[in-house]
Design a protein around this motif. Structure first.
Motif, PDB file in Angstrom:
ATOM      1  N   GLU A   1      49.832  82.745  32.740  1.00 42.18           N
ATOM      2  CA  GLU A   1      50.099  81.573  33.574  1.00 42.18           C
ATOM      3  C   GLU A   1      50.617  81.990  34.949  1.00 42.18           C
ATOM      4  O   GLU A   1      50.320  81.341  35.944  1.00 42.18           O
TER       5      GLU A   1
ATOM      6  N   THR B   1      47.634  83.334  37.156  1.00 42.11           N
ATOM      7  CA  THR B   1      46.715  82.322  37.682  1.00 42.11           C
ATOM      8  C   THR B   1      47.329  81.457  38.783  1.00 42.11           C
ATOM      9  O   THR B   1      46.640  80.615  39.349  1.00 42.11           O
TER      10      THR B   1
ATOM     11  N   ASN C   1      50.044  75.515  35.439  1.00 40.31           N
ATOM     12  CA  ASN C   1      48.913  75.222  34.563  1.00 40.31           C
ATOM     13  C   ASN C   1      49.170  75.942  33.254  1.00 40.31           C
ATOM     14  O   ASN C   1      49.024  77.149  33.154  1.00 40.31           O
ATOM     15  N   ARG C   2      49.584  75.169  32.250  1.00 40.67           N
ATOM     16  CA  ARG C   2      50.004  75.756  30.986  1.00 40.67           C
ATOM     17  C   ARG C   2      48.816  76.076  30.090  1.00 40.67           C
ATOM     18  O   ARG C   2      47.788  75.435  30.141  1.00 40.67           O
ATOM     19  N   CYS C   3      48.994  77.073  29.248  1.00 41.58           N
ATOM     20  CA  CYS C   3      47.981  77.487  28.275  1.00 41.58           C
ATOM     21  C   CYS C   3      48.428  77.073  26.873  1.00 41.58           C
ATOM     22  O   CYS C   3      49.506  76.541  26.697  1.00 41.58           O
ATOM     23  N   LYS C   4      47.593  77.318  25.924  1.00 44.70           N
ATOM     24  CA  LYS C   4      47.896  77.097  24.508  1.00 44.70           C
ATOM     25  C   LYS C   4      48.265  75.648  24.200  1.00 44.70           C
ATOM     26  O   LYS C   4      49.137  75.377  23.373  1.00 44.70           O
TER      27      LYS C   4
ATOM     28  N   ASP D   1      50.588  70.527  31.512  1.00 45.10           N
ATOM     29  CA  ASP D   1      50.918  71.034  32.848  1.00 45.10           C
ATOM     30  C   ASP D   1      52.151  70.293  33.345  1.00 45.10           C
ATOM     31  O   ASP D   1      52.362  69.122  33.016  1.00 45.10           O
TER      32      ASP D   1
END
Length: 41
Positions: free
Chosen positions: A13, A16, A30-33, A37
């Motif tokens: 994160e 990016t 911009n969060r993952c998993k 966000d």
């Protein structure tokens, strides 16, 4: 590393993030998993 810790981000994160993520309110992450966000002050 410090930015990741302060914003509670994962390594990918942080990688990016760009200048476009800097807002007047804070940093748009911009969060993952599946996380939502959010803006970190």
């Amino acid at each position: 590393m410090e930015l990741a810790y302060l914003c509670r981000l994962r390594g990918i994160e942080v990688i990016t993030l760009t200048d476009a993520n800097h807002l007047a309110e804070g940093v748009m992450t911009n969060r993952c998993k599946g996380s939502r966000d959010n803006i970190v002050r």
